[in-house]
Design an enzyme around this catalytic site. Structure first.
Site, PDB file in Angstrom:
ATOM      1  CE1 TYR A  76     101.817   9.270  49.611  1.00  0.00           C
ATOM      2  CE2 TYR A  76     104.116   9.009  48.999  1.00  0.00           C
ATOM      3  CZ  TYR A  76     103.143   9.645  49.737  1.00  0.00           C
ATOM      4  OH  TYR A  76     103.495  10.643  50.595  1.00  0.00           O
TER       5      TYR A  76
ATOM      6  CE  LYS B 197      87.481  15.025  54.292  1.00  0.00           C
ATOM      7  NZ  LYS B 197      87.288  16.097  55.283  1.00  0.00           N
TER       8      LYS B 197
ATOM      9  CG  ASP C 109      88.710  17.287  58.436  1.00  0.00           C
ATOM     10  OD1 ASP C 109      88.537  16.195  59.011  1.00  0.00           O
ATOM     11  OD2 ASP C 109      87.770  17.923  57.912  1.00  0.00           O
TER      12      ASP C 109
ATOM     13  CG  ASP D 139     104.257  12.199  53.391  1.00  0.00           C
ATOM     14  OD1 ASP D 139     105.365  12.105  53.929  1.00  0.00           O
ATOM     15  OD2 ASP D 139     104.004  13.001  52.465  1.00  0.00           O
TER      16      ASP D 139
ATOM     17  CG  ASP E  75     106.873  15.960  57.347  1.00  0.00           C
ATOM     18  OD1 ASP E  75     107.301  14.804  57.487  1.00  0.00           O
ATOM     19  OD2 ASP E  75     107.306  16.744  56.481  1.00  0.00           O
TER      20      ASP E  75
HETATM   21  C1  IPM Z   1     108.699  10.504  53.336  1.00  0.00           C
HETATM   22  C2  IPM Z   1     108.795  11.304  52.057  1.00  0.00           C
HETATM   23  C3  IPM Z   1     108.409  10.440  50.866  1.00  0.00           C
HETATM   24  C4  IPM Z   1     106.947  10.067  51.026  1.00  0.00           C
HETATM   25  C5  IPM Z   1     108.651  11.045  49.474  1.00  0.00           C
HETATM   26  C6  IPM Z   1     110.032  11.595  49.322  1.00  0.00           C
HETATM   27  C7  IPM Z   1     108.380  10.029  48.410  1.00  0.00           C
HETATM   28  O1  IPM Z   1     108.031  12.464  52.139  1.00  0.00           O
HETATM   29  O2  IPM Z   1     109.370   9.459  53.435  1.00  0.00           O
HETATM   30  O3  IPM Z   1     107.994  10.917  54.258  1.00  0.00           O
HETATM   31  O4  IPM Z   1     106.062  10.863  50.651  1.00  0.00           O
HETATM   32  O5  IPM Z   1     106.685   8.957  51.520  1.00  0.00           O
HETATM   33 MN    MN Z   2     107.240  12.843  54.140  1.00  0.00          MN
END
Ligand code: IPM
Ligand code: MN
Ligand code: NAD
Length: 348
Positions: free
Chosen positions: A139, A184, A217, A241, A245
């Site tokens: 990032y 990885k 993975d 990240d 999710d």
């Molecule tokens: C999160 C989001 C952010 C990230 C983006 C919007 C920069 O996806 O907070 O999970 O990738 O960290």
């Molecule tokens: Mn995110």
């Protein structure tokens, strides 16, 4: 003296879930005799529209002076067509506050296994904490933007890995004493350093904590196959990240998942893990639980108000048990009425 809380509602569903979190914070702080002062500031896409900058100087100054910062969400298709990006503001905010440790807990409460799209026996007992490194890696590495060639550098220093590893081991000591570090290392040099440093920190200072290393993975598969096996999951920035999710779905919806981003020099940044959800924005149907549980983490981690944090967590869990929720997990509440139902369940 009142604690200064800066609210950054942001874009899309951000303002809806921030209002919900604010309502819950106001009610809980009154019930627990905690003085809070709220300020709202422009941030993200709405700040680009108003000031030409996703993280304007006035917002930056207010965040720097706050005892804690709460963020709804930023971004959306309106700012995807060139020009400054809302997401760049979020990265700048994390860097400015030094929030290197992003805690993303995922819990499937007893009796709420049916909210998951996975079979109940698969998610029963899931209680994991993703410890995501937040201010380094791909990032923040050097970028080349181009039409013929583009690149993003993923770099980690020993010091950056050491401090997030310590956070993970400390967290594990207060939980089930196990850390799974994700990398990885079969392909990436940055992952090979990551794996070595995590192992060194464990061997030197945390021999009581069990550590294993899993390739990212395989981890994506294991999180679905046997999620209850994990305790603390330690990751670099991008893997965390993505995996967070994925893990949020174990509990039923991304709308349920909170986060705390902690710093050595600031009270921290608290935000649900979801984004601005443009597909449901403005309809009062977003699930506010991720935001509300982030507000509970704010009370616990930034202000040391553990009892108030627990009161919020209990109220959320009571509502979910009673089937009071939004439509993403089968309920009929709107965002606002769900927050009101949670408020009605908060004990003093
Ligand atoms: C999160 C989001 C952010 C990230 C983006 C919007 C920069 O996806 O907070 O999970 O990738 O960290
Ligand atoms: Mn995110
Ligand atoms: P998203 O998390 O916004 O949405 C993904 C899916 O989850 C959508 O179907 C959405 O409706 C659903 N969802 C999200 N939050 C929900 C909630 N509270 N209740 C019910 N359903 C919910 O991810 P995306 O669509 O990939 O990204 C949209 C925008 O948000 C992008 O601009 C992205 O950069 C940004 N984003 C911001 C943050 C942040 O501010 N921290 C985090 C992630 C994404």
């Amino acid at each position: 003296m009142a604690h200064r809380i800066v609210l950054l509602p942001g874009d899309g569903v951000g303002p809806e879930v921030t209002d919900a979190a604010r309502l819950v914070l106001e009610k809980t702080s009154t019930a627990h005799d905690i003085a809070l002062d709220f300020e709202e500031h422009d941030f993200g896409g709405c700040a680009i529209d108003a000031h030409g900058d996703p993280f304007p100087e006035t917002t930056a100054a207010a965040c720097g002076q706050a005892d804690a910062v709460f963020l709804g969400a930023v971004g959306g298709p309106k700012w995807d067509r060139g020009g400054p990006r809302p997401e760049a503001g979020l990265l700048a905010l994390r860097a400015a506050l030094g929030t290197f440790a992003n805690l993303r807990p995922i819990t499937v409460f007893e009796g709420l296994e049916h909210l998951s799209p996975l079979r109940a026996e698969r998610v029963r007992g899931v209680d994991l904490l993703i410890m995501r490194e937040l201010t380094g890696g791909i990032y923040f590495g050097e970028k080349v933007e181009g039409n013929e060639l583009a690149s993003d550098l993923c770099a980690y220093s020993r010091g950056e890995v050491e401090r997030i590893a310590r956070m993970a081991f400390e967290a594990a000591r207060l939980r089930d004493g196990r850390v799974t570090s994700v990398d990885k290392a079969n392909v990436l040099a940055s992952s090979r350093l990551w794996r070595k440093v995590v192992q060194d920190v464990r061997d030197a200072d945390y021999p009581d904590v069990a550590l294993d290393h899993v390739l990212v993975d395989a981890m994506a598969m294991k999180l679905i196959d046997a999620p209850a096996r994990f305790d603390v999951v330690l990751t670099e920035n991008m893997f965390g990240d993505i995996l967070s999710d994925e893990a949020s779905v174990l509990a039923g919806s991304i709308g349920l998942a909170p986060s705390a981003s902690l710093s050595e020099t600031h009270g921290g940044l608290f935000e649900p893990i979801h984004g601005s959800a443009p597909d449901i924005a403005g309809k009062d149907i977003a699930n506010p639980v991720g935001a509300i549980l982030s507000a509970a983490m704010l009370l616990r981690h930034a202000l040391g108000e553990d009892a108030a944090a627990r009161a919020i967590e209990n109220a959320v869990s009571r509502c979910l048990q009673a089937g009071e929720t939004t439509r993403d997990i089968g309920g009929t509440h709107g965002c606002r009425s769900f927050a009101e139902a949670i408020v009605a369940n908060i004990d003093a």
